[in-house]
Design an enzyme around this catalytic site. Structure first.
Site, mmCIF file in Angstrom:
data_model
loop_
_atom_site.group_PDB
_atom_site.id
_atom_site.type_symbol
_atom_site.label_atom_id
_atom_site.label_comp_id
_atom_site.label_asym_id
_atom_site.label_seq_id
_atom_site.Cartn_x
_atom_site.Cartn_y
_atom_site.Cartn_z
ATOM 1 N N THR A 26 0.834 -1.207 0.000
ATOM 2 C CA THR A 26 0.000 0.000 0.000
ATOM 3 C C THR A 26 0.868 1.255 0.000
ATOM 4 O OG1 THR A 26 -1.625 -1.248 1.251
ATOM 5 C CG2 THR A 26 -1.947 1.118 1.137
ATOM 6 N N SER A 69 -10.059 -7.157 3.422
ATOM 7 C CA SER A 69 -10.685 -7.879 4.528
ATOM 8 C C SER A 69 -10.117 -7.348 5.828
ATOM 9 C CB SER A 69 -10.452 -9.391 4.389
ATOM 10 O OG SER A 69 -9.096 -9.680 4.127
ATOM 11 N N ASP A 84 -6.243 0.179 3.615
ATOM 12 C CA ASP A 84 -5.472 0.297 2.375
ATOM 13 C C ASP A 84 -6.212 1.182 1.371
ATOM 14 O OD1 ASP A 84 -3.826 -1.485 3.607
ATOM 15 O OD2 ASP A 84 -3.855 -2.986 2.010
ATOM 16 N N GLU A 97 -3.682 -2.906 -6.391
ATOM 17 C CA GLU A 97 -3.022 -3.582 -5.269
ATOM 18 C C GLU A 97 -3.754 -4.880 -4.977
ATOM 19 O OE1 GLU A 97 -2.775 -1.558 -1.431
ATOM 20 O OE2 GLU A 97 -2.054 -3.414 -0.533
ATOM 21 N N GLY A 98 -3.005 -5.991 -4.935
ATOM 22 C CA GLY A 98 -3.593 -7.269 -4.556
ATOM 23 C C GLY A 98 -3.888 -7.276 -3.058
ATOM 24 N N ALA A 99 -3.987 -8.449 -2.490
ATOM 25 C CA ALA A 99 -4.119 -8.575 -1.032
ATOM 26 C C ALA A 99 -3.240 -9.751 -0.645
ATOM 27 C CB ALA A 99 -5.563 -8.812 -0.631
ATOM 28 N N LYS A 113 -8.100 -1.360 -5.365
ATOM 29 C CA LYS A 113 -7.778 -2.386 -4.353
ATOM 30 C C LYS A 113 -9.050 -3.225 -4.285
ATOM 31 C CE LYS A 113 -6.193 -4.298 -0.468
ATOM 32 N NZ LYS A 113 -4.887 -4.845 -0.084
HETATM 33 MG MG LIG Z 1 -1.793 -3.237 1.590
#
Ligand SMILES: [Mg+2]
Length: 222
Positions: free
Chosen positions: A18, A43, A48, A109-111, A39
């Site tokens: 992030t 969760s 973020d 942005e992934g997680a 994003k």
């Molecule tokens: Mg992040």
């Protein structure tokens, strides 16, 4: 810069994805380039997405940046299941394409890490492939980073791995391991593909990151 999607993934959760995504948003905005951020799934809070929202300065709503969010602080797939909800790759790709039509540069942005499950049928690797995005792998620059970075690169499709950029997040105090990691990874992958960002406060003065960010963006194609 030609229109494109930059996908920020990492070797683990909490490694600085992030921070990098927000810095890139500010970098492009500072150069007068229209940029969006996405994003898709959060969760255990939307911190973020809120950081990206602040970096964008109001060009997208929180729900546009982050359409899916779940309460439990576990991987997005498990958090979604706890609420009997589902997110599919097709839904996320559709939302990303919609944003891509509005911005020449879209930062996604992934997680978690590359293979953390994001939904019922996909992880960040699947999303990178579906979006034909340019991957950026973030890793904390500490002992063990070489293995984590190389494992993550090895898990990317063969056609993408050579183009993937690596960003090491510097420790507060450089040590033998952090210096060695940078040197070795630059040797192994080629110096232009391995970057190091010093520790900074994202909302504070960005002076120390200007040069490394510019080098990263250059390596990403402009
Ligand atoms: Mg992040």
């Amino acid at each position: 810069m030609k229109p494109r999607i930059l996908f920020i993934t990492g070797t683990d959760t909490g490694v600085g994805k992030t921070v990098l995504a927000a810095l890139l948003v500010r970098h492009f905005r500072g150069r007068g380039i229209s940029v969006g951020a996405f994003k898709p799934v959060c969760s255990g809070g939307r911190d973020d997405a809120e950081t990206l929202h602040a970096a964008l300065g109001g060009t997208l709503t929180l729900d546009e940046i982050n359409p899916w969010h779940f309460r439990a602080a576990v991987s997005p797939l498990l958090a979604a299941r706890a609420e009997r909800r589902k997110v599919t790759l097709t839904q996320v790709v559709t939302a990303a394409r919609r944003l891509q039509q509005r911005f020449p540069v879209l930062i996604v942005e992934g997680a978690g890490g590359l293979l953390s499950p994001l939904g019922e049928d996909f992880d960040s690797r699947d999303l990178i492939k579906a979006l034909r995005a340019a991957p950026v792998v973030v890793a904390p620059n500490r002992l063990g980073a070489i293995n984590q970075v190389l494992l993550t690169l090895a898990a990317l499709p063969g056609s993408l791995a050579p183009k993937t950029q690596v960003v090491l997040m510097a420790p507060a105090k450089p040590d033998a391991a952090s210096r060695g990691n940078l040197k070795f990874l630059r040797e192994k992958l080629g110096p232009p593909r391995v970057h190091e960002l010093p520790q900074i406060n994202v909302s504070g003065p960005n002076q120390p990151v200007i040069k490394p960010l510019a080098a990263l963006v250059k390596s990403l194609g402009g």
